[in-house]
Structures are given as structure tokens and as C-alpha cells.
Design a protein around this motif. Structure first.
Motif, PDB file in Angstrom:
ATOM      1  N   TYR A  36       0.846  -1.178   0.000  1.00 36.08           N
ATOM      2  CA  TYR A  36       0.000   0.000   0.000  1.00 36.08           C
ATOM      3  C   TYR A  36       0.884   1.230   0.000  1.00 36.08           C
ATOM      4  CZ  TYR A  36      -4.246  -2.628   1.096  1.00 36.08           C
ATOM      5  OH  TYR A  36      -5.324  -3.468   1.043  1.00 36.08           O
ATOM      6  N   PHE A  89       3.592   0.737   2.767  1.00 38.07           N
ATOM      7  CA  PHE A  89       3.383  -0.291   3.784  1.00 38.07           C
ATOM      8  C   PHE A  89       3.296  -1.657   3.128  1.00 38.07           C
ATOM      9  CE2 PHE A  89       2.766   2.112   7.600  1.00 38.07           C
ATOM     10  CZ  PHE A  89       2.233   3.330   7.209  1.00 38.07           C
ATOM     11  N   ALA A  98      -6.189 -12.924  13.325  1.00 39.53           N
ATOM     12  CA  ALA A  98      -7.380 -12.253  12.814  1.00 39.53           C
ATOM     13  C   ALA A  98      -7.318 -12.126  11.300  1.00 39.53           C
ATOM     14  CB  ALA A  98      -7.475 -10.870  13.454  1.00 39.53           C
ATOM     15  N   GLY A 104       3.736  -3.872   8.174  1.00 42.01           N
ATOM     16  CA  GLY A 104       5.005  -3.369   8.657  1.00 42.01           C
ATOM     17  C   GLY A 104       4.860  -1.911   9.051  1.00 42.01           C
ATOM     18  N   LYS A 105       5.945  -1.307   9.549  1.00 39.65           N
ATOM     19  CA  LYS A 105       5.887   0.069  10.015  1.00 39.65           C
ATOM     20  C   LYS A 105       5.981   1.088   8.891  1.00 39.65           C
ATOM     21  CE  LYS A 105       7.660  -0.759  14.670  1.00 39.65           C
ATOM     22  NZ  LYS A 105       8.647  -0.368  15.694  1.00 39.65           N
TER      23      LYS A 105
ATOM     24  N   TYR B  33     -13.147  -3.104   8.393  1.00 37.38           N
ATOM     25  CA  TYR B  33     -12.041  -3.202   9.353  1.00 37.38           C
ATOM     26  C   TYR B  33     -11.758  -1.833   9.961  1.00 37.38           C
ATOM     27  CZ  TYR B  33     -11.172  -7.072   6.071  1.00 37.38           C
ATOM     28  OH  TYR B  33     -11.304  -8.166   5.260  1.00 37.38           O
ATOM     29  N   TYR B  35      -8.409   0.079  11.795  1.00 39.50           N
ATOM     30  CA  TYR B  35      -6.999   0.044  12.148  1.00 39.50           C
ATOM     31  C   TYR B  35      -6.639   1.322  12.896  1.00 39.50           C
ATOM     32  CZ  TYR B  35      -6.402  -3.658   8.651  1.00 39.50           C
ATOM     33  OH  TYR B  35      -6.491  -4.816   7.931  1.00 39.50           O
ATOM     34  N   GLN B  37      -3.191   3.812  13.606  1.00 42.39           N
ATOM     35  CA  GLN B  37      -1.806   4.086  13.250  1.00 42.39           C
ATOM     36  C   GLN B  37      -1.239   5.086  14.237  1.00 42.39           C
ATOM     37  OE1 GLN B  37      -1.069   6.122   9.557  1.00 42.39           O
ATOM     38  NE2 GLN B  37       1.076   5.521   9.527  1.00 42.39           N
ATOM     39  N   GLY B  42       3.302   0.765  12.182  1.00 42.66           N
ATOM     40  CA  GLY B  42       2.416   0.307  11.127  1.00 42.66           C
ATOM     41  C   GLY B  42       0.978   0.396  11.584  1.00 42.66           C
ATOM     42  N   LEU B  43       0.096  -0.061  10.744  1.00 40.61           N
ATOM     43  CA  LEU B  43      -1.313  -0.082  11.091  1.00 40.61           C
ATOM     44  C   LEU B  43      -1.598  -1.344  11.905  1.00 40.61           C
ATOM     45  CD1 LEU B  43      -0.998   1.629   8.417  1.00 40.61           C
ATOM     46  CD2 LEU B  43      -3.390   1.092   8.005  1.00 40.61           C
ATOM     47  N   LEU B  45      -4.618  -3.753  13.738  1.00 37.98           N
ATOM     48  CA  LEU B  45      -6.032  -4.088  13.593  1.00 37.98           C
ATOM     49  C   LEU B  45      -6.750  -4.005  14.933  1.00 37.98           C
ATOM     50  CD1 LEU B  45      -8.231  -5.177  11.625  1.00 37.98           C
ATOM     51  CD2 LEU B  45      -7.537  -7.472  12.355  1.00 37.98           C
ATOM     52  N   TYR B  48     -12.725  -6.205  13.256  1.00 40.11           N
ATOM     53  CA  TYR B  48     -13.137  -6.419  11.883  1.00 40.11           C
ATOM     54  C   TYR B  48     -14.476  -7.140  11.866  1.00 40.11           C
ATOM     55  CZ  TYR B  48     -11.390 -11.224  12.363  1.00 40.11           C
ATOM     56  OH  TYR B  48     -11.169 -12.518  12.775  1.00 40.11           O
ATOM     57  N   GLN B  50     -16.882  -9.465   9.082  1.00 43.33           N
ATOM     58  CA  GLN B  50     -16.984 -10.119   7.774  1.00 43.33           C
ATOM     59  C   GLN B  50     -18.412 -10.094   7.245  1.00 43.33           C
ATOM     60  OE1 GLN B  50     -14.504 -10.852   6.083  1.00 43.33           O
ATOM     61  NE2 GLN B  50     -12.802 -11.452   7.386  1.00 43.33           N
ATOM     62  N   LYS B  57     -12.700  -9.363  17.395  1.00 45.16           N
ATOM     63  CA  LYS B  57     -11.599  -8.552  17.910  1.00 45.16           C
ATOM     64  C   LYS B  57     -10.343  -8.749  17.070  1.00 45.16           C
ATOM     65  CE  LYS B  57     -13.085  -8.495  22.751  1.00 45.16           C
ATOM     66  NZ  LYS B  57     -12.726  -8.845  24.138  1.00 45.16           N
ATOM     67  N   GLY B  58      -9.620  -7.649  16.896  1.00 42.44           N
ATOM     68  CA  GLY B  58      -8.322  -7.720  16.260  1.00 42.44           C
ATOM     69  C   GLY B  58      -7.229  -7.807  17.305  1.00 42.44           C
ATOM     70  N   ASP B  59      -6.074  -7.243  16.984  1.00 38.75           N
ATOM     71  CA  ASP B  59      -4.914  -7.361  17.875  1.00 38.75           C
ATOM     72  C   ASP B  59      -4.951  -6.418  19.070  1.00 38.75           C
ATOM     73  OD1 ASP B  59      -3.092  -7.688  14.822  1.00 38.75           O
ATOM     74  OD2 ASP B  59      -3.765  -9.299  16.167  1.00 38.75           O
ATOM     75  N   LEU B  90      -8.035   4.420  10.896  1.00 39.13           N
ATOM     76  CA  LEU B  90      -8.354   4.134   9.506  1.00 39.13           C
ATOM     77  C   LEU B  90      -9.370   3.010   9.416  1.00 39.13           C
ATOM     78  CD1 LEU B  90      -4.753   4.369   8.143  1.00 39.13           C
ATOM     79  CD2 LEU B  90      -6.668   5.633   7.177  1.00 39.13           C
ATOM     80  N   GLN B 102      -7.952  -4.634   0.565  1.00 38.92           N
ATOM     81  CA  GLN B 102      -8.747  -3.731   1.374  1.00 38.92           C
ATOM     82  C   GLN B 102      -8.623  -2.311   0.830  1.00 38.92           C
ATOM     83  OE1 GLN B 102      -7.845  -4.261   5.558  1.00 38.92           O
ATOM     84  NE2 GLN B 102      -7.887  -6.474   5.356  1.00 38.92           N
TER      85      GLN B 102
END
Lengths: 113, 113
Positions: A36, A89, A98, A104-105, B33, B35, B37, B42-43, B45, B48, B50, B57-59, B90, B102
């Protein structure tokens, strides 16, 4: 523990030359990778993707290479243009967690005239 | 013109207040989703979904809540339990299918007063 790593926070490339952005991952369950591009204060824009069954995918000036044995992928931009200056990214899917992307950063690419 | 709309672009919150970030898409995407930042990160999660009326739940879901009552909408509430809510948020959506890229909105920047 970062599963997707972009070890270069920034990269400076002269206009017209090739830009190579690198990404490493640790989770062998990742099977789909996406790049991205993000400008400041905007959402990321999808560029190109690659499935783990391939080792190369090309779309115009953008090519992504995947080396599964090394758990490494790279994005090549050639020739680099001023509008390519952005943060890139690397994202991965299928890590067993998930369903969202693991990113990545980011690497800030700066194209110099 | 299809896309993802996040509003507002900038949001300020007093400590101890809940705040809801809006995300609407007219791409007819099933999956959505959220996210987060942070600078130099990085982004990551948060949540999300479906399908309508289902979300996971994400991370980093602690301190956040979501709902998915309509296909087009996936609002995120940042609760007072989120200890460090200042970030760039985001929202993204994707078509059904594992390898669908995405598509992101332009983000909401949340700051604590």
C-alpha cells in the motif's frame, strides 16, 4: 513481536532510477502479501499484491518479488517519479490470527529531482 | 463515485468521554475493518467484521467497541477505558473472498484535550 518488518524507515532515490523497498516476515503461515502507498493525512491506497504460490507479480512500473525461503519480499518501482514520494506499507494475510492485514511500520520513499 | 467515508477528519475528546468514529462505504463490500496508526508504527487491527451483525476482535481491541447493524456502516467507539486513544484511525473494507484487497478511507485523527 513484529511479524512483518520494514527495516528501512526511509529511502531516497533519484527521479528516473529504480526504487526498491524491502519487507521481511516471520510467520510462515502468511500466504498473501500486499503493498500500500500512503500520502500524509490520507488513507493507504492498494498498489499491488502477490500470492505465496508466485514469486513475481508485475503491474506497470510496479513489480513485487517474493522469496518464500527467505521470507522476504520487495517492491520495485521503475522508473521512479516524483509522485511516488509517499510512505509504503507492506501487509500480509493468513498468519493464523485475525482476518485483517498485518502491516510493517512503513518506508518513507523520497524521490529527488 | 464509490468509496469509504470517514468522519470527522479531526476529533477532539476530553478525558473520560466516549467518542464514536463514523465509517460508511458504498462499495457493497461485506467485510469492514478498523486500524489504528501511531507515529512510527504500522497499522494495527482493532476490530473487523466479515458480515452484518457479526464482528471479531483484532490485535488491540481493548478499550474499543464496534457495531455492524448495516452492511454500509461500521462505527467505532473509543471508550474511556482506552488509555492512549490519541492516534490516526483508519477504516477499510473489502469484497468477500480471502485475497480481496482492502480499500481504505482517509482516516480520522483523534486527539485528547
Amino acid at each position: 513481536d513484529q511479524q512483518v518488518k520494514q527495516n528501512s524507515p526511509s529511502l531516497s532515490v533519484q527521479e528516473g532510477r529504480i526504487s526498491i523497498l524491502n519487507c521481511d516476515y516471520t510467520n510462515s503461515m502468511f500466504d498473501y502479501f500486499l503493498w500500500y502507498k500512503k500520502y500524509p493525512a490520507e488513507g493507504p491506497t492498494f498498489l499491488i499484491s502477490i500470492s505465496s504460490i508466485k514469486d513475481k507479480n508485475e503491474d506497470g512500473r510496479f513489480t513485487v518479488f517474493l522469496n518464500k525461503s527467505a521470507k522476504h519480499l520487495s517492491l520495485h518501482i521503475v522508473p521512479s517519479q516524483p509522485g511516488d514520494s509517499a510512505v509504503y506499507f507492506c501487509g500480509a494475510l493468513g498468519g493464523g490470527g485475525a482476518d485483517g492485514l498485518t502491516f510493517g511500520k512503513g518506508t518513507h520513499l523520497i524521490i529527488q529531482p | 463515485d464509490g468509496g469509504i467515508t470517514q468522519s470527522p477528519k479531526y476529533l477532539f475528546r476530553k478525558e473520560g468521554q466516549n467518542v464514536t468514529l463514523s465509517c460508511e462505504q458504498n462499495l457493497n463490500h461485506d467485510a469492514m475493518y478498523w486500524y489504528r496508526q501511531d507515529p512510527g508504527q504500522g497499522l494495527r487491527l482493532i476490530y473487523y467484521s466479515q458480515i452484518v451483525n457479526d464482528f471479531q476482535k483484532g490485535d488491540i481491541a481493548e478499550g474499543y467497541s464496534v457495531s455492524r447493524e448495516k452492511k454500509e456502516s461500521f462505527p467505532l467507539t473509543v471508550t474511556s477505558a482506552q488509555k492512549n486513544p490519541t492516534a490516526f484511525y483508519l477504516c477499510a473494507s473489502s469484497a468477500q473472498g480471502y485475497n480481496q484487497p482492502q480499500h481504505f478511507g482517509d482516516g480520522t485523527r483523534l486527539s485528547i484535550l
